[in-house]
Design a protein around this motif. Structure first.
Motif, mmCIF file in Angstrom:
data_model
loop_
_atom_site.group_PDB
_atom_site.id
_atom_site.type_symbol
_atom_site.label_atom_id
_atom_site.label_comp_id
_atom_site.label_asym_id
_atom_site.label_seq_id
_atom_site.Cartn_x
_atom_site.Cartn_y
_atom_site.Cartn_z
ATOM 1 N N UNK A 36 4.446 4.071 1.833
ATOM 2 C CA UNK A 36 4.892 5.174 1.144
ATOM 3 C C UNK A 36 3.809 5.913 0.997
ATOM 4 N N UNK A 37 2.610 5.278 0.885
ATOM 5 C CA UNK A 37 1.453 6.135 0.607
ATOM 6 C C UNK A 37 0.420 6.062 1.671
ATOM 7 N N UNK A 38 0.691 5.307 2.877
ATOM 8 C CA UNK A 38 -0.226 5.371 4.103
ATOM 9 C C UNK A 38 -1.348 4.536 3.881
ATOM 10 N N UNK A 39 -1.098 3.644 3.025
ATOM 11 C CA UNK A 39 -2.379 2.708 2.729
ATOM 12 C C UNK A 39 -2.315 1.454 3.223
ATOM 13 N N UNK A 40 -3.556 1.020 3.497
ATOM 14 C CA UNK A 40 -3.729 -0.461 3.948
ATOM 15 C C UNK A 40 -4.557 -1.432 2.822
ATOM 16 N N UNK A 41 -3.830 -2.394 2.512
ATOM 17 C CA UNK A 41 -4.607 -3.300 1.370
ATOM 18 C C UNK A 41 -4.802 -4.454 2.083
ATOM 19 N N UNK A 42 -6.122 -4.944 1.829
ATOM 20 C CA UNK A 42 -6.601 -6.241 2.638
ATOM 21 C C UNK A 42 -7.063 -7.167 1.615
ATOM 22 N N UNK A 54 -5.662 5.702 8.917
ATOM 23 C CA UNK A 54 -6.168 7.161 9.578
ATOM 24 C C UNK A 54 -4.902 7.472 10.697
ATOM 25 N N UNK A 55 -4.225 6.067 11.110
ATOM 26 C CA UNK A 55 -3.257 6.424 12.164
ATOM 27 C C UNK A 55 -1.847 5.781 11.563
ATOM 28 N N UNK A 56 -0.553 6.222 12.034
ATOM 29 C CA UNK A 56 0.422 5.593 11.748
ATOM 30 C C UNK A 56 0.597 4.095 12.602
ATOM 31 N N UNK A 57 0.098 3.110 12.018
ATOM 32 C CA UNK A 57 0.160 1.814 12.602
ATOM 33 C C UNK A 57 0.659 1.028 11.388
ATOM 34 N N UNK A 58 1.488 -0.007 12.136
ATOM 35 C CA UNK A 58 2.134 -0.815 11.224
ATOM 36 C C UNK A 58 1.555 -2.099 10.793
ATOM 37 N N UNK A 59 1.920 -2.860 9.860
ATOM 38 C CA UNK A 59 1.512 -4.145 9.442
ATOM 39 C C UNK A 59 1.249 -5.185 10.535
ATOM 40 N N UNK A 60 2.214 -5.272 11.296
ATOM 41 C CA UNK A 60 2.192 -6.354 12.196
ATOM 42 C C UNK A 60 1.109 -6.111 13.307
#
Lengths: 345, 345, 345, 345
Positions: free
Chosen positions: A301-307, A252-258
């Motif tokens: 690139x796709x604004x996705x989070x993979x868990x 939803x947000x621009x949030x980085x992996x870290x």
């Protein structure tokens, strides 16, 4: 010592429970039942126990003579088969941990729709706590009856919970691709789980139809406060144990992996059985243990989070979590009897 | 074109037969039967054939309407189940290749003792040729009924035959230790052959009690002209296909490895499907092919000969050998439809 | 607490040792070394330990700074590599348990012939006790250096010892057919042990040439008082763990199965880790445990005795037995840290 | 007869090519090269061919003496290694089918970014046709150089192409979760692909970083006319062969499963190697064959389309498709040498 009975001790989940309770220093097994192996020495069914134990399987009908000897029963039965014994135990003031699926779904109509049987112990449905300690620890401690989560739901919920709670992801875009070892299908004699039908192959099954879908959705909805629908695809993998779940989510947000790692580490910092790890999980690193490994990847690139999460389906996904719940219900160290890593290779 | 019917096409041996006959350029399948899948599309049972075939399984009872359409039937049935159909076919002048075990043992009492059923087609027992082409090629060519050898016996007899014929070994000291993939146990839904019961384990079974013992002994006795008793230990190995047999023998003479290799190479020099190889066989090198690999080792310290053979239990040990026999019975190139190596990895 | 160091902790045997010592309530690991992973966190090499430990691999050269911190070292090194460290430890009054093969063979020439390296610690060869507790328990208790048996020898010697001691069998006719999981080949990056080269296949290897032959023969000769030569055939089986050994023996006397069972049960009645069982062993029933299962069959037709044993090659065949030896050397309960059955499925 | 040379015949892809060309009735192998096994009999490297062939591996340097004997070469080399040989062959008017990855990516910068090597045959990049016959059949027929698709891309593109062409799906929401057997990792001696590291486990790897991502995106973009970014997660599954890809897509239109099935069946109605099937694919049903199975599911609750495809990574994903391309390039029956179903079990 916590005195326990196991109802349905000869399926794979029941056997895993037997194993863990056998090595548990604060629990002792008072009786075990088996539908198919009544009156047999347990060590004749599972010969790994030869020399270690002398338990004999009793009929479920004979539990009534034994119920007073125990503090808690574990029910590890096919769906729709646990109503009578659960009611009986609770009436006798014996606690219940149901490893089966009869008390997980709170909505009776949903239960009956997905499981195709009538629910005959509705009055205990609301009382039954969904036994994922990472969500319901305090409620479990004071409960009389715990509905132990399914194997797939355990792997998915632990992966998704912090992201949902922190409102990081689009709730309409949750996709879960899960892979399970064959023991998840149980010990019934079916052609589909023969060695020659499973080895050297992989397949998806029950796409969008698996009974763990309403369970996952119920809990995700509880966490987020909104009704959530997911896409869920389970697979059968040629290995005995393990579940690997990969969750695909839209950020939803621009949030980085870290930052997301920080959130996850914070959520699970005090959890004895969840490891948030930087590398990609492999089921062998949790096999035979009560650990859940979780890893995160952000695809900018796709604004996705993979868990990605990995558990042993028979331990954290069934018997181990049940023991963890027992420990909580009886006020002893939550990790008692479960403090060992996976044995590899 | 040789027109064939397959009785019992949905077991693993029957299916392997279907595969080989499907790709055979000089045979065509006229009908197939199945006990459990009658009236079903064969490609719904074995979905690998989707798009390749349109065969439908018929009931065995309906073979009577189809028998005139074929030149030969293959029977791939559990023991004791082939008597009626074999008698019927032979009376209709249709040749028979029995992949089952009902016509291998020539002595009725021995058959009935080991197989625990009454033999109800005794008049064809003597006529039935034991279908190991490397021994009985000429008889097979002119036979109406062939008893296709068992999988273990094929691997053992090819390993032992030259040594016995040349009188190299002490006939009282034959020990055979065989290892088989799980497909040898068939496609029945048994707990013992579930993935979770077979994978990551090995076991011996039926030690000195396996039904292939009298079959091996009968043929070894025929070869040597003396009654031979063997020790035979089969094992279940966590792989789908393949048999590896290791034969332990005491040498009668002071003869070296090189010389025995010469003898073996000479015996099998014209055989299309036997390779006498210097390296130790691995089942993967014969998997899916009709090849039998044989290797020899002499242990001078103990005066022993060790012979190792590898086959695919479903091909040279069942369906492939049956096709080889069919080719012989109908006077076409013996290797027709079988000229391909193992596909690896 | 027994303070231990592990020399070579990142091979499969060393890692199994680490596992067992980690869960051992009376031992603590003071340091571990690794040739390939020096300076790395052990839990980065074996990620199952993540969250459980914080050990870092040190160089073997740095053991000199740590040697005073330990009571015993375990050496789990390739053959020919343990001489210096063993000498150093013993000189520092630190006990040694060598899981490798450098101190098992008492005859230097035999060692050098089979292992193709010069023995450079000969003065400790005689002092080193062959660490099979079922044979040498008392000597182990008072020893400074134990040569932990090989995996195949453990399975064979436990199977054969009572029969030899009771003089039941013809000593010139001992044949052993053993099958091992792939972990026995170690963790080196070889094409031969790649998944795609091992899976779906079985092979014999090193027929009459395997380095465990002189070890087995030495111990059998010690037991019987006569020089014994055996036939030994190892196999590679597509599973990770486990050894199944089948011994073929000629009976000297007319003695029935029941009587031999009595003898075996009597021999092993007080052994914590040997089970004499009526059914045929399967490696899965001992996988991950320190148990050795043994079963017997008499074949009256051939006057033969067949003995079958199953162990986990990494536990009773390596690390578990090493811990058992440590327990003996330090006077604590022999089964300490090893009292758990196999976890199945 | 089409005369062929194989450059790099001893990797798994090269070997699969050898197998298929060996049984191909209209092609003959003139020479094969190997980096690691030069001057060795091919049947000493791959013993399944013993008795079938007598080919000897030559050095790549010696191709120059042989190039005139062939019509086409197949290059099966690691990335960055095929530039010289490809240029040389084309200059000699020998056609090229590159099974490697050097001519798939049309944009040099993209190639060099993902593969970390300089592209040294850029002048042939545009000429090289992407060898997916289902997309580029006509271009392949007239090409001199074909870039054979990667294994994952083949499985994904066949699954997605009709949906993209018909504009059924949201192009920003393409998620692909793929599972591969271990042979996809090649035959190099790496710890990560040892039996004991892969068996009884599953893992994801290279999440959002795998080199097949730009290849899939390039082709999807070509099909749709828009730049497409995907999420792609490959997994390693404990089996030798096979890829199962599950594609998660958001439907643009309200269209039901039946209608999408119609579209897919129509697109692939004349394709010899694509089966659109109602049941869920399993890799065993395509193992060893050139078939791609595709199945579809619409999840109405989430408005999603799930497409599942299965191939054999070494056949349709490599060598089989290369042979299909050769057939097209030389104007013979496209399915020549490839008309066989999977052999099961």
């Amino acid at each position: 010592m916590i005195k326990v009975g196991i109802i349905g001790a000869t399926g794979y989940a029941g056997q895993s429970l037997f194993y863990l309770l056998h090595i548990h220093s604060k629990a002792c097994i008072e009786f075990i039942t088996s539908h198919n192996y009544a009156d047999m020495d347990y060590s004749d069914v599972y010969k790994n126990y030869k020399g270690f134990i002398s338990d004999v399987c009793i009929k479920e009908d004979d539990v009534k003579y034994k119920i007073n000897s125990v503090d808690v029963i574990f029910t590890a039965l096919p769906h729709g088969k646990s109503f009578d014994i659960v009611k009986f135990a609770l009436e006798k003031n014996v606690k219940v941990i149901d490893i089966g699926s009869d008390f997980r779904i709170k909505d009776v109509l949903t239960y009956e729709k997905w499981y195709k049987v009538k629910h005959e112990a509705q009055k205990y449905l609301n009382e039954a706590i969904y036994g994922l300690p990472e969500i319901n620890r305090e409620k479990i401690k004071s409960s009389r009856i715990v509905a132990n989560p399914g194997c797939y739901p355990t792997s998915c919920l632990l992966a998704l919970m912090p992201a949902l709670k922190e409102d990081l992801i689009d709730k309409t875009s949750i996709i879960i691709d899960s892979k399970s070892g064959v023991s998840g299908a149980g010990r019934a004699a079916n052609i589909g789980t023969l060695f020659c039908e499973c080895s050297e192959s992989i397949k998806a099954y029950g796409v969008c139809e698996h009974r763990h879908i309403p369970e996952i959705e119920q809990e995700l909805s509880n966490i987020s406060g909104e009704e959530i629908n997911i896409i869920f695809t389970p697979h059968l993998v040629p290995m005995i144990r393990g579940i690997l779940s990969v969750c695909y989510l839209r950020l939803k947000k621009d949030i980085d992996e870290e930052m997301i790692y920080k959130i996850y580490k914070s959520y699970y910092s005090n959890e004895p059985f969840v490891r948030v790890v930087p590398y990609l999980p492999e089921t062998r690193y949790v096999k035979g243990s009560n650990i859940c490994d979780i890893s995160l990847r952000v695809d900018k690139r796709t604004g996705s989070l993979i868990i990605i999460s990995a558990i042993d389906n028979l331990i954290k996904g069934a018997a181990g979590q049940a023991v963890q719940n027992m420990n909580l219900m009886f006020g002893i160290d939550e990790a008692s009897g479960l403090k060992f890593p996976s044995m590899i290779p």
